[in-house]
Design a protein around this motif. Structure first.
Motif, PDB file in Angstrom:
ATOM      1  N   LEU A 137       0.820  -1.210   0.000  1.00 28.69           N
ATOM      2  CA  LEU A 137       0.000   0.000   0.000  1.00 28.69           C
ATOM      3  C   LEU A 137       0.853   1.259   0.000  1.00 28.69           C
ATOM      4  CD1 LEU A 137      -2.772  -0.857   2.643  1.00 28.69           C
ATOM      5  CD2 LEU A 137      -2.986  -0.902   0.150  1.00 28.69           C
ATOM      6  N   SER A 138       0.385   2.278  -0.699  1.00 28.00           N
ATOM      7  CA  SER A 138       1.008   3.601  -0.624  1.00 28.00           C
ATOM      8  C   SER A 138       0.271   4.423   0.437  1.00 28.00           C
ATOM      9  CB  SER A 138       0.952   4.306  -1.982  1.00 28.00           C
ATOM     10  OG  SER A 138      -0.384   4.521  -2.371  1.00 28.00           O
ATOM     11  N   ASP A 139       0.718   5.642   0.659  1.00 28.52           N
ATOM     12  CA  ASP A 139       0.130   6.465   1.725  1.00 28.52           C
ATOM     13  C   ASP A 139      -1.340   6.770   1.514  1.00 28.52           C
ATOM     14  OD1 ASP A 139       2.458   6.530   3.143  1.00 28.52           O
ATOM     15  OD2 ASP A 139       3.141   8.467   2.343  1.00 28.52           O
ATOM     16  N   ASN A 140      -1.762   6.829   0.253  1.00 29.05           N
ATOM     17  CA  ASN A 140      -3.162   7.185  -0.007  1.00 29.05           C
ATOM     18  C   ASN A 140      -4.005   5.971  -0.364  1.00 29.05           C
ATOM     19  OD1 ASN A 140      -2.004   6.701  -2.502  1.00 29.05           O
ATOM     20  ND2 ASN A 140      -3.244   8.259  -3.556  1.00 29.05           N
ATOM     21  N   GLN A 141      -3.616   4.803   0.144  1.00 31.26           N
ATOM     22  CA  GLN A 141      -4.367   3.574  -0.093  1.00 31.26           C
ATOM     23  C   GLN A 141      -4.620   2.867   1.239  1.00 31.26           C
ATOM     24  OE1 GLN A 141      -1.635   1.577  -2.771  1.00 31.26           O
ATOM     25  NE2 GLN A 141      -2.809   2.204  -4.570  1.00 31.26           N
ATOM     26  N   ILE A 142      -5.812   2.300   1.391  1.00 30.18           N
ATOM     27  CA  ILE A 142      -6.104   1.518   2.591  1.00 30.18           C
ATOM     28  C   ILE A 142      -6.918   0.281   2.220  1.00 30.18           C
ATOM     29  CG2 ILE A 142      -6.146   3.564   4.084  1.00 30.18           C
ATOM     30  CD1 ILE A 142      -9.189   3.131   4.299  1.00 30.18           C
ATOM     31  N   VAL A 143      -6.818  -0.721   3.080  1.00 27.69           N
ATOM     32  CA  VAL A 143      -7.632  -1.924   2.949  1.00 27.69           C
ATOM     33  C   VAL A 143      -8.769  -1.822   3.958  1.00 27.69           C
ATOM     34  CG1 VAL A 143      -7.683  -4.435   3.192  1.00 27.69           C
ATOM     35  CG2 VAL A 143      -5.680  -3.306   2.186  1.00 27.69           C
ATOM     36  N   LEU A 144      -9.979  -2.137   3.510  1.00 23.85           N
ATOM     37  CA  LEU A 144     -11.152  -1.916   4.346  1.00 23.85           C
ATOM     38  C   LEU A 144     -12.169  -3.037   4.173  1.00 23.85           C
ATOM     39  CD1 LEU A 144     -12.934   0.125   6.069  1.00 23.85           C
ATOM     40  CD2 LEU A 144     -13.784   0.967   3.861  1.00 23.85           C
ATOM     41  N   SER A 145     -12.847  -3.313   5.261  1.00 21.84           N
ATOM     42  CA  SER A 145     -14.049  -4.147   5.198  1.00 21.84           C
ATOM     43  C   SER A 145     -15.175  -3.344   5.833  1.00 21.84           C
ATOM     44  CB  SER A 145     -13.867  -5.476   5.943  1.00 21.84           C
ATOM     45  OG  SER A 145     -15.115  -6.125   6.077  1.00 21.84           O
ATOM     46  N   VAL A 146     -16.046  -2.796   5.002  1.00 23.80           N
ATOM     47  CA  VAL A 146     -17.167  -2.023   5.538  1.00 23.80           C
ATOM     48  C   VAL A 146     -18.038  -2.916   6.405  1.00 23.80           C
ATOM     49  CG1 VAL A 146     -19.279  -0.775   4.935  1.00 23.80           C
ATOM     50  CG2 VAL A 146     -17.190  -0.389   3.621  1.00 23.80           C
ATOM     51  N   MET A 162      -5.690  13.978   4.944  1.00 24.92           N
ATOM     52  CA  MET A 162      -5.705  14.468   3.569  1.00 24.92           C
ATOM     53  C   MET A 162      -6.457  15.795   3.452  1.00 24.92           C
ATOM     54  SD  MET A 162      -6.064  11.012   1.264  1.00 24.92           S
ATOM     55  CE  MET A 162      -5.537  11.856  -0.226  1.00 24.92           C
ATOM     56  N   ALA A 163      -7.372  16.048   4.395  1.00 18.43           N
ATOM     57  CA  ALA A 163      -8.144  17.294   4.359  1.00 18.43           C
ATOM     58  C   ALA A 163      -7.329  18.469   4.855  1.00 18.43           C
ATOM     59  CB  ALA A 163      -9.416  17.154   5.189  1.00 18.43           C
ATOM     60  N   VAL A 164      -6.656  18.307   5.997  1.00 20.28           N
ATOM     61  CA  VAL A 164      -5.955  19.441   6.604  1.00 20.28           C
ATOM     62  C   VAL A 164      -4.484  19.178   6.868  1.00 20.28           C
ATOM     63  CG1 VAL A 164      -8.021  20.385   7.675  1.00 20.28           C
ATOM     64  CG2 VAL A 164      -6.690  18.711   8.926  1.00 20.28           C
ATOM     65  N   GLY A 165      -4.016  17.941   6.644  1.00 23.50           N
ATOM     66  CA  GLY A 165      -2.599  17.644   6.837  1.00 23.50           C
ATOM     67  C   GLY A 165      -2.152  17.895   8.261  1.00 23.50           C
TER      68      GLY A 165
END
Length: 463
Positions: free
Chosen positions: A356-365, A381-384
Motif C-alpha cells: 500500500l502507498s500512503d493514499n491507499q487503505i484496505v477496508l471491510s465495511v 488528507m483534508a488538513v494535513g
C-alpha cells in the motif's frame, strides 16, 4: 442600513422559523422600553419602564384592539450592558409561527420598525462593543458545522483574532510614529528608527501574517467543510460505506447494480473536521437512461470534489472500468479504498497491505476493519499537519480577511524592496501606511459604509 445611526427602535424575530416551544421577539433602541410598555401588561400593573435592568417579568402582550395575543415572559436589559449597547427588550412567547408574527406586528404597530438583516450586530459594531472581525464571527458561530467550528468562532467573537490584528496594528503605528516624528520635527532630538530595526520589525510582522494565513487552511475547512465524493463502480460498497460513516441507513443498499441513481449527501464530523459526503451512482457504461444521468452527475461531482474516496472491490479482478475511471481523478486528492477485504484470505490481505502507498487503505465495511484508519486518513488528507492547531488558537476563516492580509503582506514586502533600493524612509512610510490602512479594513476602522452595509446584509434577521 442607513438607519443604523438613528435612535429608532428596531424589532425582529430572533428564533428560527418554524414551530417550537418558545419564540423570541427582540427590540433594541433608546425607546425600546416605551414601545414594549404599549403592548405589555403585567399582573402587578407596573410599567415596563420601571423594571430594573436584566430582569424578567410575566405578563401578556395585547394587540391594538386590546385583545390578548399571548402569555409571555418579558426581559429588560438596559444600556450599556447589552448586546447592542442600547436598551433591549426580549419578549418570550409561544413558538408558533402565527403567534410570534402577531407579537412582532404588535410592537411594530406600537412604534418599532422591522430590523434589517444583521442590524442588531451592526449596532453593536457602530456602538463600539465589537469590531468588524468579531461581528463576522457571530454568523460563523451560527453557521458552524462542528464543535471545533464553534470553538474557533467563539475565540474570534471573544476577540482572540482581534488581539492578533491589534498587535500588528500597534507595531505598524509605532514605526510610523517614529518615522513621522523624525521627518516632521527634525529640529527636535527625536530618536530615529534605524534601518536594521525597521527591517527586523517588518520581517516580524510578515511572519505574524504568514502564521495567520497558514491558519486559513484549517479555517476554510472548519468554516466550509470538505466536499468529499464516494466514487466507484456499481456494488463495490459505496452506499454501505456512507451508511457506516453516518451511522444511519441514509442510502439504499441492495445486490442489484445501479441501485443508486442520484447523489445522496450529508455532513459528517470527524475529529472536528466537517466532511460534506456525497454518495454517487456506480460509474459504468450503461444504456439505462436514468442510470446514465446518474453517472454523468457523478462525474460532475468529482469535478467539484476536494477529496475523492475511490472504492474498489478487492474480492474481484480489477476491471477495465476501474482503469478508465481513474483518469477522472487526475489532479484530485484521492484516497484509494480496497473494500470487502473480509472476502479474501489472510495471506492475500497481508500481501495487499504490504504494497500500500500512503493514499491507499484496505477496508471491510461489513466488519468495520480499517474504518478508523479511513477516518484518520480523511482528516490527514483534508488538513494535513495543520490539524494540530489547538481550538484556542485564533484562525482566519473569512475570505475577506484572507484577501486583506495578503494585501498587508504585499505592502510590507514593498517596504522592504524600497529599503533594499536605498529609497528614503518617507517612501518606506507610504507602504507602511498602506499596510496599516488595509489591516484596519479587517476590523472596520477604515472601511466605507457601503462595504460595512454589504457585510451585515449577509446576516440573518434578528441578529
Amino acid at each position: 442600513m442607513n438607519n443604523v445611526l438613528s435612535d429608532d427602535v428596531i424589532a425582529a424575530i430572533s428564533t428560527p422559523v418554524g414551530t417550537g416551544g418558545i419564540g423570541i421577539v427582540r427590540l433594541s433602541g433608546a425607546e425600546s422600553l416605551q414601545v414594549a410598555d404599549r403592548v405589555f401588561v403585567s399582573p402587578s400593573g407596573k410599567s415596563v419602564t420601571s423594571f430594573p435592568s436584566h430582569t424578567i417579568h410575566y405578563g401578556h402582550v395585547l394587540g391594538g384592539d386590546g385583545a390578548v395575543i399571548d402569555e409571555v415572559m418579558l426581559t429588560v436589559m438596559r444600556a450599556p450592558k447589552t448586546y447592542t449597547r442600547e436598551d433591549i427588550v426580549e419578549i418570550n412567547c409561544h413558538g408558533g409561527n402565527v403567534v410570534v408574527g402577531m407579537v412582532l406586528q404588535a410592537v411594530i404597530d406600537a412604534g418599532a420598525r422591522l430590523a434589517d438583516p444583521g442590524e442588531f450586530t451592526q449596532r453593536a459594531f457602530v456602538n463600539g462593543r465589537i469590531d468588524l472581525s468579531q461581528a463576522e464571527a457571530v454568523m460563523d458561530v451560527i453557521d458552524a458545522k462542528t464543535e471545533a467550528g464553534v470553538s474557533y468562532s467563539l475565540n474570534q467573537l471573544s476577540g482572540g483574532l482581534s488581539k492578533k490584528y491589534q498587535g500588528i496594528d500597534d507595531e505598524l503605528l509605532h514605526l510610523l510614529t517614529y518615522i513621522d516624528a523624525a521627518l516632521d520635527y527634525p529640529e527636535y532630538d527625536v530618536e530615529e528608527v534605524t534601518e536594521n530595526e525597521l527591517d527586523q520589525n517588518i520581517h516580524h510582522m510578515i511572519d505574524e501574517i504568514d502564521d495567520l494565513l497558514q491558519s486559513a487552511k484549517v479555517g476554510k475547512v472548519v468554516r466550509d467543510g470538505i466536499d468529499t465524493v464516494i466514487l466507484g463502480e456499481p456494488n463495490v460498497g459505496k452506499s454501505s460505506l456512507m451508511n457506516k460513516l453516518l451511522h444511519e441507513e441514509k442510502a439504499l443498499v441492495t445486490n442489484i447494480p445501479g441501485t443508486t441513481r442520484d447523489t445522496i449527501e450529508d455532513y459528517l464530523n470527524i475529529g472536528g473536521v466537517p466532511f460534506h459526503i456525497i454518495d454517487t451512482a456506480g460509474i459504468r457504461e450503461t444504456d439505462d437512461v436514468i442510470e446514465k444521468m446518474g453517472v454523468e452527475r457523478a462525474k460532475q461531482m468529482v469535478n467539484q470534489a476536494e477529496l475523492v474516496l475511490y472504492i474498489e472491490d478487492v474480492s474481484r479482478e480489477t476491471s477495465n472500468g476501474d482503469q478508465k475511471w481513474m483518469s477522472l481523478l487526475e489532479g484530485k486528492k484521492v484516497l484509494h479504498i480496497y473494500n470487502k477485504s473480509d472476502l479474501i484470505d489472510e495471506d492475500d490481505q497481508a500481501s495487499l497491505k504490504d504494497h500500500l502507498s500512503d493514499n491507499q487503505i484496505v477496508l471491510s465495511v461489513k466488519s468495520e476493519e480499517g474504518l478508523q484508519t479511513l477516518k484518520q486518513k480523511m482528516v490527514e488528507m483534508a488538513v494535513g499537519s495543520d490539524s494540530v492547531v489547538r481550538k484556542d488558537d485564533p484562525i482566519v476563516s473569512n475570505v475577506r480577511h484572507i484577501s486583506l492580509l495578503k494585501q498587508v503582506r504585499q505592502n510590507l514586502e514593498s517596504a522592504l524592496e524600497s529599503m533594499a533600493m536605498g529609497m528614503s524612509v518617507d517612501i518606506v512610510a507610504i507602504d507602511l501606511k498602506d499596510a496599516l490602512d488595509n489591516l484596519r479594513k479587517i476590523t472596520g476602522q477604515s472601511l466605507g459604509d457601503d462595504i460595512i452595509d454589504q457585510i451585515f446584509a449577509n446576516f440573518c434577521l434578528g441578529k
